[in-house]
Write a protein that holds these residues in place. Structure first.
Motif, PDB file in Angstrom:
ATOM      1  N   VAL A  35       0.830  -1.206   0.000  1.00 16.94           N
ATOM      2  CA  VAL A  35       0.000   0.000   0.000  1.00 16.94           C
ATOM      3  C   VAL A  35       0.868   1.260   0.000  1.00 16.94           C
ATOM      4  O   VAL A  35       0.584   2.207  -0.742  1.00 16.94           O
ATOM      5  CB  VAL A  35      -0.970   0.019   1.211  1.00 16.94           C
ATOM      6  N   ASN A  36       1.917   1.270   0.811  1.00 17.87           N
ATOM      7  CA  ASN A  36       2.779   2.459   0.877  1.00 17.87           C
ATOM      8  C   ASN A  36       3.426   2.773  -0.466  1.00 17.87           C
ATOM      9  O   ASN A  36       3.511   3.931  -0.861  1.00 17.87           O
ATOM     10  CB  ASN A  36       3.864   2.286   1.953  1.00 17.87           C
ATOM     11  N   GLY A  43       0.326   9.100  -5.396  1.00 19.61           N
ATOM     12  CA  GLY A  43       0.161  10.398  -4.756  1.00 19.61           C
ATOM     13  C   GLY A  43      -1.216  10.563  -4.146  1.00 19.61           C
ATOM     14  O   GLY A  43      -1.719  11.671  -4.013  1.00 19.61           O
ATOM     15  N   ALA A  44      -1.836   9.439  -3.806  1.00 19.73           N
ATOM     16  CA  ALA A  44      -3.165   9.465  -3.192  1.00 19.73           C
ATOM     17  C   ALA A  44      -3.041   9.105  -1.721  1.00 19.73           C
ATOM     18  O   ALA A  44      -2.032   8.550  -1.287  1.00 19.73           O
ATOM     19  CB  ALA A  44      -4.091   8.465  -3.892  1.00 19.73           C
ATOM     20  N   VAL A  49      -6.332   4.402  -1.454  1.00 22.66           N
ATOM     21  CA  VAL A  49      -5.682   3.247  -2.082  1.00 22.66           C
ATOM     22  C   VAL A  49      -6.181   1.962  -1.426  1.00 22.66           C
ATOM     23  O   VAL A  49      -6.549   1.005  -2.110  1.00 22.66           O
ATOM     24  CB  VAL A  49      -4.143   3.362  -2.002  1.00 22.66           C
ATOM     25  N   SER A  50      -6.232   1.953  -0.090  1.00 22.27           N
ATOM     26  CA  SER A  50      -6.705   0.762   0.636  1.00 22.27           C
ATOM     27  C   SER A  50      -8.145   0.428   0.280  1.00 22.27           C
ATOM     28  O   SER A  50      -8.493  -0.745   0.111  1.00 22.27           O
ATOM     29  CB  SER A  50      -6.596   0.982   2.144  1.00 22.27           C
ATOM     30  N   GLN A  51      -8.975   1.453   0.171  1.00 21.75           N
ATOM     31  CA  GLN A  51     -10.385   1.240  -0.171  1.00 21.75           C
ATOM     32  C   GLN A  51     -10.517   0.605  -1.557  1.00 21.75           C
ATOM     33  O   GLN A  51     -11.291  -0.342  -1.744  1.00 21.75           O
ATOM     34  CB  GLN A  51     -11.119   2.580  -0.130  1.00 21.75           C
ATOM     35  N   ASN A  69       5.016  -7.009   8.580  1.00 22.11           N
ATOM     36  CA  ASN A  69       3.851  -6.200   8.970  1.00 22.11           C
ATOM     37  C   ASN A  69       3.196  -5.530   7.765  1.00 22.11           C
ATOM     38  O   ASN A  69       2.336  -4.678   7.919  1.00 22.11           O
ATOM     39  CB  ASN A  69       4.256  -5.150  10.021  1.00 22.11           C
ATOM     40  N   ARG A  70       3.607  -5.905   6.579  1.00 18.68           N
ATOM     41  CA  ARG A  70       3.035  -5.328   5.354  1.00 18.68           C
ATOM     42  C   ARG A  70       2.353  -6.409   4.524  1.00 18.68           C
ATOM     43  O   ARG A  70       2.652  -7.586   4.644  1.00 18.68           O
ATOM     44  CB  ARG A  70       4.118  -4.679   4.506  1.00 18.68           C
ATOM     45  N   VAL A  71       1.459  -5.951   3.663  1.00 12.60           N
ATOM     46  CA  VAL A  71       0.786  -6.855   2.730  1.00 12.60           C
ATOM     47  C   VAL A  71       1.247  -6.485   1.326  1.00 12.60           C
ATOM     48  O   VAL A  71       1.184  -5.317   0.924  1.00 12.60           O
ATOM     49  CB  VAL A  71      -0.757  -6.739   2.836  1.00 12.60           C
ATOM     50  N   LEU A  72       1.737  -7.468   0.613  1.00  8.38           N
ATOM     51  CA  LEU A  72       2.197  -7.273  -0.761  1.00  8.38           C
ATOM     52  C   LEU A  72       1.056  -7.681  -1.695  1.00  8.38           C
ATOM     53  O   LEU A  72       0.555  -8.802  -1.603  1.00  8.38           O
ATOM     54  CB  LEU A  72       3.433  -8.142  -1.006  1.00  8.38           C
ATOM     55  N   TYR A  73       0.657  -6.753  -2.563  1.00  9.22           N
ATOM     56  CA  TYR A  73      -0.462  -7.019  -3.471  1.00  9.22           C
ATOM     57  C   TYR A  73       0.030  -7.464  -4.839  1.00  9.22           C
ATOM     58  O   TYR A  73       1.042  -6.967  -5.337  1.00  9.22           O
ATOM     59  CB  TYR A  73      -1.348  -5.778  -3.598  1.00  9.22           C
ATOM     60  N   SER A  74      -0.724  -8.397  -5.427  1.00 12.36           N
ATOM     61  CA  SER A  74      -0.397  -8.977  -6.731  1.00 12.36           C
ATOM     62  C   SER A  74      -1.668  -9.123  -7.553  1.00 12.36           C
ATOM     63  O   SER A  74      -2.765  -9.230  -7.000  1.00 12.36           O
ATOM     64  CB  SER A  74       0.197 -10.379  -6.560  1.00 12.36           C
TER      65      SER A  74
END
Length: 117
Positions: A35-36, A43-44, A49-51, A69-74
């Protein structure tokens, strides 16, 4: 069965029907991101972004993998990359048609002006 497929397609395209979701998918097409990273590139706000990631996850378009502690999105299906590419080609075709139409109007306006003079 045919109705189920049509409903799936409608739901799928509804899930894509947001500019921020499309941008997220374009970025994930380049590689997995958290997410970061997405926030920084887009730039949002993180909540926005999470939503949008939540919508994409609920429709099984993306998935998250916990890394510390992070989630990696694919992307769930790499064919999304092809779909985005085809959408861009369709857009470009429409753009070319529009430019061509404008050029024809410009040419006819020029001829009209020449005839008036």
């Amino acid at each position: 069965m045919n109705l189920e497929l049509q409903q799936f397609k409608a739901d799928f395209f509804k899930a894509l029907a947001h500019p921020l979701r499309i941008r997220i998918l374009e970025l994930l097409a380049e590689g997995d991101k958290n997410v970061n990273e997405l926030q920084t590139i887009i730039g949002a706000e993180g909540s926005a972004v999470s939503q949008q990631l939540s919508v994409l996850r609920s429709k099984n378009i993306v998935y998250g993998t916990k890394e510390g502690n992070r989630v990696l999105y694919s992307l769930r299906d790499p064919m999304i990359i092809d779909l985005l590419s085809i959408a861009r080609q369709i857009f470009n075709n429409h753009l070319i048609d529009t430019i061509s139409m404008l050029d024809k109007f410009k040419d006819s306006d020029s001829k009209d002006l020449e005839e008036e003079v």
